[in-house]
Design an enzyme around this catalytic site. Structure first.
Site, PDB file in Angstrom:
ATOM      1  N   MET A  15      15.636 -46.324 126.912  1.00  0.00           N
ATOM      2  CA  MET A  15      14.497 -46.519 127.771  1.00  0.00           C
ATOM      3  C   MET A  15      14.749 -47.674 128.722  1.00  0.00           C
ATOM      4  O   MET A  15      14.379 -48.807 128.446  1.00  0.00           O
ATOM      5  CB  MET A  15      13.250 -46.817 126.941  1.00  0.00           C
ATOM      6  CG  MET A  15      12.666 -45.628 126.278  1.00  0.00           C
ATOM      7  SD  MET A  15      10.956 -45.928 125.893  1.00  0.00           S
ATOM      8  CE  MET A  15      10.993 -45.712 124.146  1.00  0.00           C
ATOM      9  N   PRO A  16      15.394 -47.411 129.853  1.00  0.00           N
ATOM     10  CA  PRO A  16      15.661 -48.489 130.800  1.00  0.00           C
ATOM     11  C   PRO A  16      14.385 -49.055 131.409  1.00  0.00           C
ATOM     12  O   PRO A  16      13.466 -48.318 131.750  1.00  0.00           O
ATOM     13  CB  PRO A  16      16.498 -47.817 131.883  1.00  0.00           C
ATOM     14  CG  PRO A  16      17.043 -46.586 131.263  1.00  0.00           C
ATOM     15  CD  PRO A  16      16.031 -46.160 130.258  1.00  0.00           C
ATOM     16  N   LEU A  17      14.373 -50.372 131.513  1.00  0.00           N
ATOM     17  CA  LEU A  17      13.348 -51.094 132.259  1.00  0.00           C
ATOM     18  C   LEU A  17      14.093 -51.841 133.351  1.00  0.00           C
ATOM     19  O   LEU A  17      14.912 -52.723 133.062  1.00  0.00           O
ATOM     20  CB  LEU A  17      12.587 -52.073 131.372  1.00  0.00           C
ATOM     21  CG  LEU A  17      11.693 -53.076 132.113  1.00  0.00           C
ATOM     22  CD1 LEU A  17      10.605 -52.367 132.903  1.00  0.00           C
ATOM     23  CD2 LEU A  17      11.088 -54.059 131.122  1.00  0.00           C
TER      24      LEU A  17
END
Length: 71
Positions: free
Chosen positions: A1-3
């Site tokens: 889950m890239p932020l």
């Protein structure tokens, strides 16, 4: 889950910011296989009077230079 968090000097149009967001989403998908629904992008626009480099704000550099600086 890239932020993905980006700080950028204020002054871009909504269309430019939207294109930046889209490009960052594509980069996450292409580089690490992130699913679009799992990728979050946050863009923080910083006033040019609040961003300095070498003890001079972007606003000060812009005032001193005849050429507009893209920060």
């Amino acid at each position: 889950m890239p932020l993905i968090e980006v700080s950028i000097a204020e002054g871009r149009t909504p269309d430019q910011l939207r294109e930046l967001t889209a490009a960052l989403h594509r980069a996450a998908e292409e580089s690490v296989g992130a699913l679009p629904e799992n990728t979050t992008v946050i863009i923080r626009e910083v006033p040019t009077t609040h961003w300095s480099k070498a003890n001079q704000t972007i606003a000060e550099r812009q005032q001193a230079s005849p050429e507009p600086e893209r920060a």
